[in-house]
Design a protein around this motif. Structure first.
Motif, PDB file in Angstrom:
ATOM      1  N   ASN A 151     -37.414 -10.892  -9.704  1.00  0.00           N
ATOM      2  CA  ASN A 151     -37.802 -10.613  -8.323  1.00  0.00           C
ATOM      3  C   ASN A 151     -39.282 -10.875  -8.061  1.00  0.00           C
ATOM      4  O   ASN A 151     -39.705 -10.910  -6.910  1.00  0.00           O
ATOM      5  CB  ASN A 151     -37.478  -9.159  -7.965  1.00  0.00           C
ATOM      6  CG  ASN A 151     -35.991  -8.926  -7.818  1.00  0.00           C
ATOM      7  OD1 ASN A 151     -35.245  -9.839  -7.495  1.00  0.00           O
ATOM      8  ND2 ASN A 151     -35.552  -7.704  -8.074  1.00  0.00           N
ATOM      9  N   SER A 152     -40.059 -11.039  -9.136  1.00  0.00           N
ATOM     10  CA  SER A 152     -41.491 -11.283  -8.951  1.00  0.00           C
ATOM     11  C   SER A 152     -41.854 -12.755  -9.107  1.00  0.00           C
ATOM     12  O   SER A 152     -43.033 -13.110  -9.060  1.00  0.00           O
ATOM     13  CB  SER A 152     -42.293 -10.450  -9.960  1.00  0.00           C
ATOM     14  OG  SER A 152     -41.997 -10.852 -11.296  1.00  0.00           O
ATOM     15  N   VAL A 153     -40.856 -13.631  -9.280  1.00  0.00           N
ATOM     16  CA  VAL A 153     -41.116 -15.062  -9.425  1.00  0.00           C
ATOM     17  C   VAL A 153     -41.700 -15.607  -8.127  1.00  0.00           C
ATOM     18  O   VAL A 153     -41.250 -15.260  -7.025  1.00  0.00           O
ATOM     19  CB  VAL A 153     -39.827 -15.819  -9.795  1.00  0.00           C
ATOM     20  CG1 VAL A 153     -40.059 -17.321  -9.812  1.00  0.00           C
ATOM     21  CG2 VAL A 153     -39.325 -15.358 -11.158  1.00  0.00           C
ATOM     22  N   ASP A 154     -42.701 -16.453  -8.253  1.00  0.00           N
ATOM     23  CA  ASP A 154     -43.362 -17.027  -7.083  1.00  0.00           C
ATOM     24  C   ASP A 154     -42.363 -17.823  -6.242  1.00  0.00           C
ATOM     25  O   ASP A 154     -41.431 -18.452  -6.761  1.00  0.00           O
ATOM     26  CB  ASP A 154     -44.498 -17.936  -7.553  1.00  0.00           C
ATOM     27  CG  ASP A 154     -45.404 -18.346  -6.408  1.00  0.00           C
ATOM     28  OD1 ASP A 154     -46.377 -17.637  -6.141  1.00  0.00           O
ATOM     29  OD2 ASP A 154     -45.103 -19.382  -5.776  1.00  0.00           O
ATOM     30  N   ALA A 155     -42.564 -17.780  -4.919  1.00  0.00           N
ATOM     31  CA  ALA A 155     -41.652 -18.461  -3.996  1.00  0.00           C
ATOM     32  C   ALA A 155     -41.591 -19.960  -4.249  1.00  0.00           C
ATOM     33  O   ALA A 155     -40.585 -20.608  -3.938  1.00  0.00           O
ATOM     34  CB  ALA A 155     -42.073 -18.198  -2.553  1.00  0.00           C
ATOM     35  N   ASP A 156     -42.662 -20.529  -4.833  1.00  0.00           N
ATOM     36  CA  ASP A 156     -42.675 -21.961  -5.105  1.00  0.00           C
ATOM     37  C   ASP A 156     -41.708 -22.356  -6.216  1.00  0.00           C
ATOM     38  O   ASP A 156     -41.461 -23.549  -6.421  1.00  0.00           O
ATOM     39  CB  ASP A 156     -44.091 -22.404  -5.495  1.00  0.00           C
ATOM     40  CG  ASP A 156     -45.046 -22.343  -4.320  1.00  0.00           C
ATOM     41  OD1 ASP A 156     -44.557 -22.298  -3.178  1.00  0.00           O
ATOM     42  OD2 ASP A 156     -46.264 -22.328  -4.535  1.00  0.00           O
ATOM     43  N   SER A 157     -41.169 -21.372  -6.922  1.00  0.00           N
ATOM     44  CA  SER A 157     -40.234 -21.666  -8.012  1.00  0.00           C
ATOM     45  C   SER A 157     -38.837 -21.113  -7.759  1.00  0.00           C
ATOM     46  O   SER A 157     -37.912 -21.438  -8.495  1.00  0.00           O
ATOM     47  CB  SER A 157     -40.772 -21.087  -9.332  1.00  0.00           C
ATOM     48  OG  SER A 157     -42.033 -21.637  -9.654  1.00  0.00           O
ATOM     49  N   CYS A 158     -38.670 -20.287  -6.729  1.00  0.00           N
ATOM     50  CA  CYS A 158     -37.371 -19.692  -6.416  1.00  0.00           C
ATOM     51  C   CYS A 158     -36.509 -20.648  -5.600  1.00  0.00           C
ATOM     52  O   CYS A 158     -37.012 -21.328  -4.704  1.00  0.00           O
ATOM     53  CB  CYS A 158     -37.557 -18.395  -5.621  1.00  0.00           C
ATOM     54  SG  CYS A 158     -38.073 -17.011  -6.625  1.00  0.00           S
ATOM     55  N   VAL A 159     -35.223 -20.675  -5.877  1.00  0.00           N
ATOM     56  CA  VAL A 159     -34.283 -21.482  -5.090  1.00  0.00           C
ATOM     57  C   VAL A 159     -33.061 -20.633  -4.766  1.00  0.00           C
ATOM     58  O   VAL A 159     -32.795 -19.631  -5.437  1.00  0.00           O
ATOM     59  CB  VAL A 159     -33.859 -22.759  -5.836  1.00  0.00           C
ATOM     60  CG1 VAL A 159     -35.040 -23.689  -6.036  1.00  0.00           C
ATOM     61  CG2 VAL A 159     -33.210 -22.428  -7.178  1.00  0.00           C
ATOM     62  N   PHE A 160     -32.296 -21.083  -3.743  1.00  0.00           N
ATOM     63  CA  PHE A 160     -31.162 -20.299  -3.267  1.00  0.00           C
ATOM     64  C   PHE A 160     -29.925 -21.166  -3.143  1.00  0.00           C
ATOM     65  O   PHE A 160     -30.001 -22.346  -2.788  1.00  0.00           O
ATOM     66  CB  PHE A 160     -31.484 -19.671  -1.904  1.00  0.00           C
ATOM     67  CG  PHE A 160     -32.770 -18.900  -1.886  1.00  0.00           C
ATOM     68  CD1 PHE A 160     -32.871 -17.684  -2.535  1.00  0.00           C
ATOM     69  CD2 PHE A 160     -33.889 -19.399  -1.231  1.00  0.00           C
ATOM     70  CE1 PHE A 160     -34.050 -16.974  -2.534  1.00  0.00           C
ATOM     71  CE2 PHE A 160     -35.070 -18.706  -1.226  1.00  0.00           C
ATOM     72  CZ  PHE A 160     -35.163 -17.480  -1.876  1.00  0.00           C
ATOM     73  N   ALA A 161     -28.770 -20.542  -3.390  1.00  0.00           N
ATOM     74  CA  ALA A 161     -27.490 -21.230  -3.216  1.00  0.00           C
ATOM     75  C   ALA A 161     -27.338 -21.670  -1.763  1.00  0.00           C
ATOM     76  O   ALA A 161     -27.726 -20.956  -0.842  1.00  0.00           O
ATOM     77  CB  ALA A 161     -26.344 -20.312  -3.606  1.00  0.00           C
ATOM     78  N   GLY A 162     -26.754 -22.863  -1.587  1.00  0.00           N
ATOM     79  CA  GLY A 162     -26.523 -23.376  -0.241  1.00  0.00           C
ATOM     80  C   GLY A 162     -27.619 -24.266   0.290  1.00  0.00           C
ATOM     81  O   GLY A 162     -27.437 -24.948   1.297  1.00  0.00           O
ATOM     82  N   THR A 163     -28.794 -24.260  -0.367  1.00  0.00           N
ATOM     83  CA  THR A 163     -29.879 -25.143   0.056  1.00  0.00           C
ATOM     84  C   THR A 163     -29.654 -26.539  -0.532  1.00  0.00           C
ATOM     85  O   THR A 163     -28.805 -26.728  -1.401  1.00  0.00           O
ATOM     86  CB  THR A 163     -31.242 -24.578  -0.379  1.00  0.00           C
ATOM     87  OG1 THR A 163     -31.247 -24.381  -1.809  1.00  0.00           O
ATOM     88  CG2 THR A 163     -31.496 -23.240   0.296  1.00  0.00           C
ATOM     89  N   ILE A 164     -30.439 -27.507  -0.063  1.00  0.00           N
ATOM     90  CA  ILE A 164     -30.188 -28.915  -0.405  1.00  0.00           C
ATOM     91  C   ILE A 164     -31.369 -29.491  -1.174  1.00  0.00           C
ATOM     92  O   ILE A 164     -32.515 -29.455  -0.698  1.00  0.00           O
ATOM     93  CB  ILE A 164     -29.945 -29.748   0.877  1.00  0.00           C
ATOM     94  CG1 ILE A 164     -28.813 -29.119   1.694  1.00  0.00           C
ATOM     95  CG2 ILE A 164     -29.602 -31.185   0.524  1.00  0.00           C
ATOM     96  CD1 ILE A 164     -28.686 -29.673   3.080  1.00  0.00           C
ATOM     97  N   ASN A 165     -31.083 -30.000  -2.351  1.00  0.00           N
ATOM     98  CA  ASN A 165     -32.129 -30.608  -3.184  1.00  0.00           C
ATOM     99  C   ASN A 165     -32.607 -31.922  -2.578  1.00  0.00           C
ATOM    100  O   ASN A 165     -31.866 -32.621  -1.885  1.00  0.00           O
ATOM    101  CB  ASN A 165     -31.577 -30.847  -4.597  1.00  0.00           C
ATOM    102  CG  ASN A 165     -32.647 -31.284  -5.565  1.00  0.00           C
ATOM    103  OD1 ASN A 165     -33.826 -31.006  -5.355  1.00  0.00           O
ATOM    104  ND2 ASN A 165     -32.255 -31.973  -6.623  1.00  0.00           N
ATOM    105  N   GLY A 166     -33.858 -32.264  -2.873  1.00  0.00           N
ATOM    106  CA  GLY A 166     -34.430 -33.515  -2.399  1.00  0.00           C
ATOM    107  C   GLY A 166     -34.225 -34.632  -3.413  1.00  0.00           C
ATOM    108  O   GLY A 166     -33.166 -34.758  -4.024  1.00  0.00           O
TER     109      GLY A 166
END
Length: 822
Positions: free
Chosen positions: A371-386
């Motif tokens: 829960n303390s991982v920086d937002a720049d490294s967090c990803v979520f299900a349903g999002t789209i990779n580049g």
């Protein structure tokens, strides 16, 4: 001497997540009847976002171990006895049908509460001693309602071991399905209309046709137009309810009795058409929510034992490495361990621009505190990779992902009534008996005026049609459903009609500072060692302790401190304790360490700071710095000054909120008042209240709430008590926080303050739509009732009546296409 024990509600009552649930009251009643237990109640903890059970007990009568056993045993007994169900079903297509289903379930033995909505959600609480899930499923089947295929399959796969029933899937021929598929009611309605037109044409234009043919066509129109209405009316009458469907059938039967077959067929045609189109329109809103659940892929490519294989997402476990190819949808929540890419997070957070992602620097640390991982490294299900290939370590099961929680919470929100909906329900309960009394009174008109009974009967039937609060019943739920769905699509989770309406009524908003109006990434700006202490020693001690904490200030000290220490080995501290609002304490080299603001020293048994260190604290405080004084054992090592910077979008966001009618905006912060004031001036706030402990924030919110509706915007964790006391609690960056998702009334999924004006603007627009719908509904009734009393026929009355229902529904559906102008 009385002592207290605090326990998380989900630990004691695993099926209960809401502190207001009836099972919590049952637990209190059980506990307070026992010797040694003085009182039980619910509180919001300062350090935890969720509400807790607090039990006051006498340790001389009940020791701690025994009171724990009693509480857990009582909770287990209640959990075993009382069940909570939330099912997605087929067979409910409009609000009146939902009310019929809910009322029908409430009549079952053991059912304590039941609710249903037009989007197909059924929520039931029942006593297992008197009822069962199978009995509820059977009752739903009798009413033409069944579990959706996916829900039924899941129900059978996860059959509760405490019951002996097999939850089979039911036939899906129901109120809005049937032999011709989900549009059967619409097809029946159109057939009714065709027979009506045919009968009317032959009756008026053809002298060659036999006399019985038009009547036969009208009878056919009655059959197809009244088929579903009859079933609904029958269900109502079994529950001794006399509602709109029954009124329409009585009116149509009365018209046939008087020989007015054409008018009766017209009534049934328009009513059935209105039902079918209402079902279609509500389905549109439901599809907007269902689409969220379909964002995540069904399978994932996972790397296990050196091999790559494709597995169902349900088989993923925490710690799995998932390989994401370019342009693929992500199947899981987690953090990057390899590769870089830009990820489109719009499906979950509503962010319009892809976000750059990079691997975590320390996978072991990220694994220990996901829960303390920086937002720049967090990803979520349903999002789209580049364009980049990446590998993600799973941190949540598929059923616990941010996307899954959003779908669940939005679905649950649909069953929660708004203030206006509660008002209209109460109004209907009073209004409908009055209409029935009026209709009965009109039947006796021949006793007072010279009029045939047939005319009086016809007028009474017309009044029943005109006065039925059909549009009023759908006015609010259709708008709430559309508003909640539109918000979810925009990255804002609104938990029900009450928060949706309340958000639009705000005139004041209170903001937390750190992580809300500021970046939440403070930097070390000043290092002031005490006399005889090196800068290196001061930083080494501070980093050793703060690396145990997940507070943003601690993260800043660790990050910048390590950089300044240039790789020097850091000792390991242990036994970290948080002193809420003041700082932390821990043990380092068998000696206590205190790190915190000036209020931490000189009270609660902690010695005051040395004069030189106190002077440095005052000097840095006047400069607007956040100050962390450090003491190791009996030595004051010095002061570290930090500065947080405002979010780039903060000023523009606050200006946009002013344009939406928010007249007062206040910062309430635990930071030094000077620091809070400096940030407030920078972002354009009206007021700044600093040096507030969590209980002081609660008092501040209560004071503001006494002056009018107020929202509290925070991170959903440290500000939970204040958010709980506000009219609306709003959490930032909820996609990465389970606690924020569970505790806030409104959750901004992205860590982006610019979504707040979108939420407020949508809510204000929703309130306007609800007011329009209620005005249209009541206005048409107010117009038609006297008109029918003075001679308006059933045909025109039903046309205007059903027309108002469709206007209300399609007016609400405009919310699905609403766009924030800015």
């Amino acid at each position: 001497m009385t002592r207290t024990l605090q326990l998380d509600i989900p630990v004691v009552l695993p099926e209960v997540l809401d502190a207001s649930d009836a099972c919590v009251g049952r637990l209190f009643a059980d506990l307070e009847g026992r010797e040694g237990v003085e009182k039980a109640h619910v509180i919001s903890g300062n350090d935890a976002a969720e509400a807790k059970l607090c039990i006051h007990y006498d340790p001389d009568i009940l020791p701690l171990s025994r009171i724990r056993e009693i509480v857990q045993a009582a909770g287990a007994a209640i959990t075993k006895r009382f069940a909570h169900l939330l099912w997605k079903v087929d067979g409910i297509g409009h609000q009146r049908r939902a009310r019929t289903v809910a009322d029908g379930l409430r009549t079952l033995p053991g059912v304590l509460e039941a609710d249903a909505d037009a989007a197909g959600l059924v929520r039931v609480e029942f006593d297992r001693r008197q009822g069962s899930e199978q009995a509820i499923l059977d009752a739903l089947a009798e009413m033409g309602v069944s579990l959706e295929k996916s829900a039924a399959a899941h129900q059978k796969a996860t059959k509760d071991a405490r019951t002996d029933h097999d939850h089979d899937t039911h036939d899906h021929s129901h109120a809005h399905g049937g032999l011709l598929g989900p549009n059967t009611e619409l097809i029946f309605s159109l057939v009714c209309g065709a027979l009506l037109v045919g009968g009317f044409g032959i009756d008026k234009l053809s002298a060659l046709a036999p006399d019985w043919l038009p009547t036969a066509l009208y009878v056919g129109a009655y059959f197809f137009g009244g088929f579903y209405t009859l079933r609904e009316a029958f269900d109502n009458l079994r529950m001794r309810k006399f509602e709109i469907d029954t009124l329409m059938l009585v009116a149509a039967a009365g018209a046939a009795t008087l020989g007015a077959w054409a008018e009766g067929a017209l009534l049934l045609f328009l009513f059935s058409l209105g039902h079918a189109l209402e079902h279609y329109a509500m389905g549109r809103a439901r599809q907007a929510i269902d689409a969220l659940a379909k964002l995540a892929p069904r399978t994932a490519t996972v790397r296990r034992d050196g091999e790559t294989r494709e597995v169902p997402v349900e088989d993923l476990v925490v710690g799995d490495l998932v390989v994401i190819r370019p342009n693929e949808r992500l199947a899981t929540d987690g953090f990057l361990v390899r590769g870089t890419s830009s990820i489109d997070q719009a499906p979950v957070t509503g962010e319009s621009i892809p976000v750059d992602k990079r691997p975590v620097e320390d996978p072991a640390a990220a694994r220990a505190q996901p829960n303390s991982v920086d937002a720049d490294s967090c990803v979520f299900a349903g999002t789209i990779n580049g364009a980049g290939a990446i590998e993600v370590e799973v941190t949540r099961l598929s059923s616990e992902s941010a996307l899954a929680k959003v779908v669940q919470l939005v679905s649950e929100a649909e069953t929660q009534k708004s203030p206006t909906q509660r008002f209209t329900n109460k109004f209907e309960r009073i209004f409908v008996p009055c209409v029935l009394a009026l209709a009965v009174g009109l039947l006796f008109a021949p006793l007072l005026i010279d009029e045939p009974f047939a005319d009086s009967f016809y007028r009474a039937m017309a009044v029943l049609v005109a006065a039925s609060p059909c549009a009023l019943a759908i006015a609010t739920p259709s708008a709430v459903l559309s508003g909640v769905a539109r918000a979810a699509r925009g990255g804002v989770l609104i938990k029900g009609g009450a928060p949706l309406e309340n958000l639009g009524s705000l005139s004041a908003i209170a903001f937390d500072k750190t992580g809300t109006l500021t970046e939440g990434r403070p930097r070390i700006t000043d290092i002031v060692p005490a006399q005889g202490v090196s800068e290196e020693e001061l930083l080494s001690v501070a980093v050793a302790v703060e690396q145990l904490s997940d507070h943003p200030l601690a993260a800043a000290i660790v990050r910048d401190g390590r950089e300044k220490l240039a790789g020097r080995k850091i000792s390991e501290a242990h036994e970290l304790k948080s002193l809420t609002g003041r700082g932390v304490t821990a043990m380092l080299d068998a000696t206590p360490v205190w790190i915190g603001n000036a209020d931490m020293f000189g009270m609660h048994g902690v010695a005051p700071l040395d004069k030189s260190v106190a002077d440095a604290v005052a000097r840095l405080g006047e400069a607007g710095r956040t100050i962390m004084a450090v003491r190791h054992g009996g030595r004051d090592l010095g002061v570290i000054g930090l500065m947080d910077t405002p979010r780039p979008a903060a000023r523009a966001t606050l200006q946009r909120l002013r344009s939406l009618g928010i007249t007062r905006m206040i910062m309430i912060s635990g930071d030094n008042h000077t620091v809070a004031k400096a940030i407030a001036v920078d972002v354009g706030l009206d007021e700044a209240w600093g040096d507030l402990m969590p209980e002081d924030k609660v008092a501040a919110i209560r004071k503001l709430r006494n002056e009018g509706p107020v929202a509290m915007v925070g991170d959903g964790v440290n500000d939970a008590p204040a958010m709980a006391n506000a009219t609306v609690g709003i959490a930032m960056g909820a996609a990465g926080s389970d606690l924020a998702l569970e505790t806030a009334d409104v959750a901004l999924m992205a860590d982006d303050l610019r979504h707040l004006p979108f939420a407020v603007g949508l809510s204000r627009h929703t309130r306007a739509i609800i007011r329009q719908n209620v005005f249209i509904s009541l206005g048409v009734v107010a117009l038609l009732v006297p008109a029918t009393i003075f001679g308006l026929g059933i045909g025109p009355a039903v046309a205007l009546h059903e027309g108002s229902t469709l206007i209300v529904v399609f007016n609400a559906l405009r919310l699905l296409a609403w766009r924030d102008r800015d």
